[in-house]
Scaffold this motif. Structure first.
Motif, PDB file in Angstrom:
ATOM      1  N   ASN A  30       0.830  -1.199   0.000  1.00  0.00           N
ATOM      2  CA  ASN A  30       0.000   0.000   0.000  1.00  0.00           C
ATOM      3  C   ASN A  30       0.864   1.246   0.000  1.00  0.00           C
ATOM      4  O   ASN A  30       0.543   2.249  -0.638  1.00  0.00           O
ATOM      5  N   GLU A  31       1.982   1.187   0.729  1.00  0.00           N
ATOM      6  CA  GLU A  31       2.932   2.295   0.717  1.00  0.00           C
ATOM      7  C   GLU A  31       4.338   1.741   0.819  1.00  0.00           C
ATOM      8  O   GLU A  31       4.635   0.961   1.727  1.00  0.00           O
ATOM      9  N   THR A  33       7.990   2.785   1.638  1.00  0.00           N
ATOM     10  CA  THR A  33       8.716   3.876   2.285  1.00  0.00           C
ATOM     11  C   THR A  33      10.207   3.620   2.178  1.00  0.00           C
ATOM     12  O   THR A  33      10.707   2.568   2.602  1.00  0.00           O
ATOM     13  N   TRP A 187       4.374   7.429 -10.971  1.00  0.00           N
ATOM     14  CA  TRP A 187       3.835   8.077  -9.774  1.00  0.00           C
ATOM     15  C   TRP A 187       3.647   9.572 -10.029  1.00  0.00           C
ATOM     16  O   TRP A 187       4.359  10.175 -10.827  1.00  0.00           O
ATOM     17  N   LEU A 190       2.756  14.427  -4.700  1.00  0.00           N
ATOM     18  CA  LEU A 190       1.802  14.852  -3.679  1.00  0.00           C
ATOM     19  C   LEU A 190       2.351  15.983  -2.817  1.00  0.00           C
ATOM     20  O   LEU A 190       1.721  17.022  -2.655  1.00  0.00           O
ATOM     21  N   LYS A 199       6.448  12.756  -0.904  1.00  0.00           N
ATOM     22  CA  LYS A 199       5.332  11.816  -1.016  1.00  0.00           C
ATOM     23  C   LYS A 199       4.786  11.813  -2.439  1.00  0.00           C
ATOM     24  O   LYS A 199       4.500  12.866  -3.017  1.00  0.00           O
ATOM     25  N   THR A 201       2.058   9.497  -5.263  1.00  0.00           N
ATOM     26  CA  THR A 201       0.945   8.558  -5.345  1.00  0.00           C
ATOM     27  C   THR A 201       0.898   7.965  -6.746  1.00  0.00           C
ATOM     28  O   THR A 201       1.338   8.596  -7.714  1.00  0.00           O
ATOM     29  N   SER A 214       3.512   0.471  -6.157  1.00  0.00           N
ATOM     30  CA  SER A 214       2.755   0.588  -4.918  1.00  0.00           C
ATOM     31  C   SER A 214       1.882   1.836  -5.001  1.00  0.00           C
ATOM     32  O   SER A 214       2.258   2.830  -5.632  1.00  0.00           O
ATOM     33  N   ASN A 216       1.341   4.132  -3.004  1.00  0.00           N
ATOM     34  CA  ASN A 216       2.011   5.316  -2.464  1.00  0.00           C
ATOM     35  C   ASN A 216       3.501   5.035  -2.322  1.00  0.00           C
ATOM     36  O   ASN A 216       3.902   3.942  -1.913  1.00  0.00           O
ATOM     37  N   THR A 218       6.887   6.881  -0.613  1.00  0.00           N
ATOM     38  CA  THR A 218       7.373   7.950   0.257  1.00  0.00           C
ATOM     39  C   THR A 218       8.875   7.819   0.436  1.00  0.00           C
ATOM     40  O   THR A 218       9.381   6.736   0.759  1.00  0.00           O
TER      41      THR A 218
END
Length: 502
Positions: A30-31, A33, A187, A190, A199, A201, A214, A216, A218
């Protein structure tokens, strides 16, 4: 290489066997990092000045031409094909059905506007696009790049910053572009909290349906190496970029973490401003290079995860002269050269990023120079501040940093060593180097190009332009449940197709 750290191929196969299970077990994070050692300098491809910017830029911007990760051979990107219709014309056929993040269609007119801006006065890319005399859209999806001289390096140049396509509307407002990028990449932007996090998305309308991303992405800026390690161990981040060789062994003992080391073209080096009185003397530059024990530096400073560098292309590269041009460790000869130059008690200041690993390397260099009678005043700075003070403000005659490599060797020579190159702060080129590179660009076959590019490498070595130190392994670490990470020879990952094993 230590037994605990295997190369990417072995690790990747092991991950496939132990973590994959089946395709149905693969899910998107989902994210994702990622811990970064430094912030980016700018989201404007034509104006940024840090080599690590690419890691932030690749997710947002597609390039006209892409490259194979393991070889840097050119492959289709936003251009589906390209051809030299004659020695002075490169024709690009563009991909249809692509839109920018602001909804504007990607067309030949957008390519024209991007390339004209990137080759204009004030752009940091001007030197590598110097062969272009005109860019013309012959129809909505065909572009002719007209050249003042043959330039076979151009396709791979267009796989780097020069080929990153920015929305034409964003080009109209460069100040906003620097902080709010609009491209065609997988991506979308954001938020950017400077010095803290970027960030992104997922671009749900991305043209390449075969690419998984993914939702998101980051990037967290964690300048302290220990903090990056601790954040990975405590699951605050999923992936750590540019892991220090000294931290890698401890991380590899953690069963929840995968550590991966890959060869790269990244050169840890000392940039020198040849307009400075001291650095203008080739005897001084030669002496400083001879004062460094590169084998010891690779083993002690980089824990064996580096190879001595005397030029800017590793020994395995088709245009390298690194082995034949190796600097010997010869402090006695260094003292003789300094005496001949009247610089026995010389001193200079050196900017450097303030991360712990770089400061440690700087201390080793300071001791080496002291042994031959040269005093160095170290000036640690945040990474972007150090590069800005050196390349843009010309405050100090030396910078300990890195050259992160480029897909084509002619780019390295154009940007790093040519008199007009942005990264050549003193604007002094090795005599004959630019002519050798121009000669290489008249050939399309790498074997034919290699002769001229190797001559350029020899001319740089004879001139002792800068101080290349070592070629660093690209070391990353990530959660064991992550798979699909694809390294590349530039050591600058793109993070597409990184998924989580369910």
């Amino acid at each position: 290489m230590p037994a605990w750290l295997s190369r990417s191929t072995v690790l990747f196969c092991c991950l496939l066997l132990t973590a994959c299970g089946s395709a149905s077990a693969q899910t998107r994070l989902n994210e994702l990092t990622v811990a970064m050692s430094s912030d980016l300098s700018s989201f404007d491809p034509a104006m940024g000045n840090a080599g690590t910017d690419h890691v932030f830029l690749y997710p947002v911007y597609d390039t006209l031409i892409d490259f194979e990760p393991e070889t840097t051979e050119p492959i289709p990107g936003l251009a589906t094909s390209w051809e030299y219709t004659d020695p002075h014309t490169l024709e690009l056929e563009l991909r249809e059905g692509v839109t920018f993040h602001d909804g504007e269609e990607f067309t030949a007119d957008a390519v024209v506007k991007n390339l004209e801006r990137s080759r204009s006065e004030g752009s940091n890319l001007q030197s590598e696009l110097a062969s272009i005399s005109d860019v013309v859209a012959t129809d909505d999806h065909t572009v002719e790049i007209r050249l003042s001289e043959p330039d076979s390096a151009l396709p791979l140049i267009l796989s780097d910053r020069s080929g990153m396509m920015v929305s034409p509307a964003s080009l109209e407002d460069p100040d906003t572009l620097a902080t709010r990028p609009v491209g065609t990449g997988p991506w979308e932007f954001l938020d950017w909290n400077r010095g803290s996090a970027v960030k992104l998305t997922a671009n749900d309308d991305y043209w390449d349906e075969s690419v998984e991303v993914s939702p998101n992405l980051t990037f967290r800026v964690l300048t302290d190496p220990k903090t990056r390690v601790d954040s990975l161990i405590t699951n605050q981040v999923d992936f750590s970029y540019q892991v220090g060789a000294g931290d890698a062994e401890g991380l590899a003992l953690n069963e929840q973490i995968t550590v991966q080391a890959d060869p790269s073209m990244r050169v840890r080096m000392v940039y020198l401003d040849l307009s400075d009185d001291l650095m203008s003397d080739p005897r001084v530059r030669e002496a400083l290079n001879l004062a460094i024990d590169r084998d010891q530096l690779a083993n002690v400073g980089f824990f064996g995860h580096a190879q001595p560098a005397s030029t800017f292309l590793p020994a395995t590269h088709w245009a390298s002269v690194n082995e034949e041009s190796a600097y010997p460790y010869d402090p006695e000869r260094a003292r003789e050269l300094l005496s001949e130059a009247g610089a026995e008690d010389a001193s200079f200041s050196m900017l450097l990023p303030n991360d712990a690993n770089t400061v440690r390397i700087a201390e080793i260099l300071r001791y080496s120079f002291k042994e031959v009678g040269v005093t160095v005043q170290m000036k640690p700075r945040e990474l972007v501040q150090s590069t800005t003070e050196y390349f843009d403000e010309h405050r100090d005659p030396a910078l300990l940093s890195a050259w992160t490599g480029r897909p084509d060797p002619a780019q390295t020579y154009a940007q790093l060593l040519a008199a007009s190159g942005y990264y050549n702060a003193g604007s002094v080129a090795p005599p004959g180097l630019e002519e050798a590179v121009e000669e290489s660009n008249t050939h399309t076959d790498n074997d034919a190009r290699a002769d001229s590019l190797k001559e350029a490498g020899r001319l740089d070595r004879e001139f002792s332009t800068f101080m290349p130190l070592v070629f660093e392994d690209a070391i990353v670490a990530y959660d064991k449940n992550i798979q699909g990470y694809q390294p590349n020879l530039l050591g600058k990952p793109k993070f597409t197709n990184v998924i989580e094993a369910g």
